[in-house]
Structures are given as structure tokens and as C-alpha cells.
Design a protein around this motif. Structure first.
Motif, PDB file in Angstrom:
ATOM      1  N   TRP A  14       2.999  -1.086 -13.179  1.00  0.00           N
ATOM      2  CA  TRP A  14       3.075  -0.936 -11.714  1.00  0.00           C
ATOM      3  C   TRP A  14       2.794   0.498 -11.272  1.00  0.00           C
ATOM      4  N   GLN A  15       3.390   1.476 -11.987  1.00  0.00           N
ATOM      5  CA  GLN A  15       3.240   2.885 -11.613  1.00  0.00           C
ATOM      6  C   GLN A  15       1.784   3.351 -11.671  1.00  0.00           C
ATOM      7  N   ARG A  16       0.963   2.594 -12.390  1.00  0.00           N
ATOM      8  CA  ARG A  16      -0.445   2.979 -12.531  1.00  0.00           C
ATOM      9  C   ARG A  16      -1.324   2.404 -11.419  1.00  0.00           C
ATOM     10  N   LEU A  17      -0.759   1.494 -10.651  1.00  0.00           N
ATOM     11  CA  LEU A  17      -1.520   0.953  -9.522  1.00  0.00           C
ATOM     12  C   LEU A  17      -1.296   1.902  -8.345  1.00  0.00           C
ATOM     13  N   LYS A  18      -2.379   2.475  -7.834  1.00  0.00           N
ATOM     14  CA  LYS A  18      -2.288   3.519  -6.804  1.00  0.00           C
ATOM     15  C   LYS A  18      -3.275   3.226  -5.685  1.00  0.00           C
ATOM     16  N   VAL A  19      -3.070   3.893  -4.548  1.00  0.00           N
ATOM     17  CA  VAL A  19      -4.134   3.874  -3.539  1.00  0.00           C
ATOM     18  C   VAL A  19      -4.688   5.277  -3.391  1.00  0.00           C
ATOM     19  N   ARG A  45       0.841  -1.203   0.000  1.00  0.00           N
ATOM     20  CA  ARG A  45       0.000   0.000   0.000  1.00  0.00           C
ATOM     21  C   ARG A  45       0.878   1.256   0.000  1.00  0.00           C
ATOM     22  N   ALA A  46       1.978   1.224   0.772  1.00  0.00           N
ATOM     23  CA  ALA A  46       2.896   2.367   0.807  1.00  0.00           C
ATOM     24  C   ALA A  46       3.492   2.619  -0.581  1.00  0.00           C
ATOM     25  N   HIS A  47       3.818   1.535  -1.291  1.00  0.00           N
ATOM     26  CA  HIS A  47       4.327   1.700  -2.657  1.00  0.00           C
ATOM     27  C   HIS A  47       3.280   2.361  -3.555  1.00  0.00           C
ATOM     28  N   LEU A  48       2.034   1.922  -3.408  1.00  0.00           N
ATOM     29  CA  LEU A  48       0.980   2.454  -4.282  1.00  0.00           C
ATOM     30  C   LEU A  48       0.682   3.918  -3.965  1.00  0.00           C
ATOM     31  N   LEU A  49       0.881   4.288  -2.706  1.00  0.00           N
ATOM     32  CA  LEU A  49       0.716   5.691  -2.321  1.00  0.00           C
ATOM     33  C   LEU A  49       1.836   6.522  -2.947  1.00  0.00           C
ATOM     34  N   ALA A 101      -4.702  10.255 -12.369  1.00  0.00           N
ATOM     35  CA  ALA A 101      -5.803  10.032 -11.429  1.00  0.00           C
ATOM     36  C   ALA A 101      -5.291  10.055  -9.989  1.00  0.00           C
ATOM     37  N   VAL A 102      -6.048  10.688  -9.106  1.00  0.00           N
ATOM     38  CA  VAL A 102      -5.656  10.801  -7.701  1.00  0.00           C
ATOM     39  C   VAL A 102      -6.587   9.991  -6.805  1.00  0.00           C
ATOM     40  N   HIS A 140       1.802   8.413  -6.389  1.00  0.00           N
ATOM     41  CA  HIS A 140       1.307   9.777  -6.585  1.00  0.00           C
ATOM     42  C   HIS A 140       2.500  10.735  -6.535  1.00  0.00           C
ATOM     43  N   ASP A 141       3.629  10.328  -7.112  1.00  0.00           N
ATOM     44  CA  ASP A 141       4.847  11.148  -7.114  1.00  0.00           C
ATOM     45  C   ASP A 141       5.223  11.612  -5.719  1.00  0.00           C
ATOM     46  N   GLN A 142       5.088  10.702  -4.754  1.00  0.00           N
ATOM     47  CA  GLN A 142       5.471  11.010  -3.378  1.00  0.00           C
ATOM     48  C   GLN A 142       6.609  10.083  -2.973  1.00  0.00           C
ATOM     49  N   PRO A 143       7.409  10.504  -1.977  1.00  0.00           N
ATOM     50  CA  PRO A 143       8.481   9.613  -1.530  1.00  0.00           C
ATOM     51  C   PRO A 143       7.920   8.340  -0.898  1.00  0.00           C
ATOM     52  N   LEU A 144       8.629   7.241  -1.111  1.00  0.00           N
ATOM     53  CA  LEU A 144       8.208   5.958  -0.548  1.00  0.00           C
ATOM     54  C   LEU A 144       8.488   5.942   0.954  1.00  0.00           C
ATOM     55  N   ALA A 145       7.540   5.425   1.736  1.00  0.00           N
ATOM     56  CA  ALA A 145       7.708   5.348   3.185  1.00  0.00           C
ATOM     57  C   ALA A 145       8.944   4.514   3.510  1.00  0.00           C
ATOM     58  N   PRO A 146       9.725   4.942   4.513  1.00  0.00           N
ATOM     59  CA  PRO A 146      10.934   4.204   4.877  1.00  0.00           C
ATOM     60  C   PRO A 146      10.592   2.765   5.255  1.00  0.00           C
TER      61      PRO A 146
END
Ligand SMILES: [Zn+2]
Length: 193
Positions: free
Chosen positions: A134-139, A67-71, A158-159, A74-80
Motif C-alpha cells: 500500500w505504501q508504494r502506491l502514490k499519486v 487519492r489523499a492517502h496516496l499523496l 519515487a516522487v 510521500h511522507d506527508q500528513p494525511l488530509a483530515p
């Protein structure tokens, strides 16, 4: 509720959505439910795996790392730690490259059981990274939603999981926050600006 992902990637989307925050439904509540889910989705032979409490804990940990990857899509940093959790799961599954014919490879787990089943999930992720889906799979970024969806839009913009629901909710919330001044009552409820 939202667009399915292409091919086997839909299994990953479905896995992430085994937690439905909006309706408060956890489909992986017990080890038996996890084993049944993995069998029903072709990641293990039906009735073949026995899951333990530790398996369940690792599966949930993996789900939330995915889920963190999918978040982050949205061009956001990946959770540590999120990538590390995938690494550990791949290692436990002993994912191995298999050569098929003259120009085809596949990643397959050498491990059986729940570890192997989760490894098959990661093999799907690796394939999706390779083919660009993969980049298109988002949460959905709404705190109360977090639903996984496939962004089929042309420019991958899409957001929200569903503009009619979460997008509008976010708009209404933003409007309320903008119009509520001076009471200080909701200062601590906003997570990010
Ligand atoms: Zn949503």
C-alpha cells in the motif's frame, strides 16, 4: 504511462486514475458509467449493479479520499477526513471477515450494489496494507497531474509519476520561480514551498 501495481492493487490504482487531470478526462461522469466501470473491473457482476446519483457522489468522494492517502505516502500528513471517508464506505458495504480453511481470511462485503463493489475495493486496500504494498502506491504531487502510480524503486523514493514529464515540469517551474524576482505577479500561485 507508469508502473502497474501488483495483483488486485492495480484495480485501486486504475480507480484513482478514472480522473485524468492532465487530459481533463473524467471516466466516472454519470451513474451508468460508474456501474459499467465497476462491472468491467470485477468489483460487481457485469450489468448487475444500478448506480444512482448518490452512489456516484459517494464513489467520487471515496476516490478522492484514496487519492489523499496516496499523496500521504510521500511522507506527508494525511488530509483530515480521508480515513473517515474510507471508514464510512467500509461500514456501508458491511465488510465482514470470512475465514477460509485453517489459516486464511478474506474481507467481503455483505452489502450488494455499488456499496458492495466499493467495499471490495477497500478489501483490496486492507490486504495491501497488510502485505506492505500500500505504501508504494502514490499519486504524483504535481497539481496538474495527481496520477496514481506504483513506486517499485528499491528504497521507495519515487516522487513523480514519470520523471520525463512531471519531474521535468516541476524543475522548469522551480527554475522560473527562482529567476523571476520583484514582479510580484505569481506570489499567490504557489501552494507550498
Ligand atoms: Zn505526474
Amino acid at each position: 504511462m507508469s508502473n502497474p501495481a501488483p495483483g488486485p492493487l492495480e484495480t485501486v490504482r486504475t480507480f484513482v486514475n478514472t480522473l485524468d487531470l492532465d487530459d481533463g478526462i473524467e471516466l466516472l461522469g454519470t451513474p451508468a458509467e460508474l456501474a459499467a466501470w465497476l462491472g468491467a473491473h470485477g468489483l460487481a457482476g457485469a450489468g448487475e449493479v444500478d448506480a444512482t446519483a448518490a452512489d456516484l457522489r459517494r464513489a467520487i468522494e471515496l476516490r478522492e479520499a484514496l487519492r489523499a492517502h496516496l499523496l500521504a505516502h510521500h511522507d506527508q500528513p494525511l488530509a483530515p477526513g480521508a480515513a473517515g471517508t474510507l471508514d464510512v464506505a467500509a461500514h456501508r458495504a458491511r465488510l465482514t471477515v470470512r475465514f477460509r480453511g485453517s489459516d486464511e481470511t478474506a474481507l467481503e462485503p455483505e452489502e450488494g450494489g455499488v456499496d458492495g463493489a466499493l467495499g471490495r475495493l477497500l478489501a483490496i486496500v486492507a490486504q495491501a496494507i497488510a502485505d506492505g504494498t500500500w505504501q508504494r502506491l502514490k499519486v504524483c504531487p504535481a497539481d496538474t497531474c495527481q496520477w496514481a502510480f506504483y513506486d517499485a524503486s528499491r528504497n521507495r523514493s519515487a516522487v513523480w509519476c514519470d520523471m520525463r514529464v512531471c519531474g521535468n515540469r516541476a524543475k522548469v517551474r522551480g527554475f522560473r520561480e527562482r529567476t523571476r524576482t520583484g514582479d510580484g505577479g505569481d506570489a499567490g500561485t504557489r501552494k507550498n514551498g
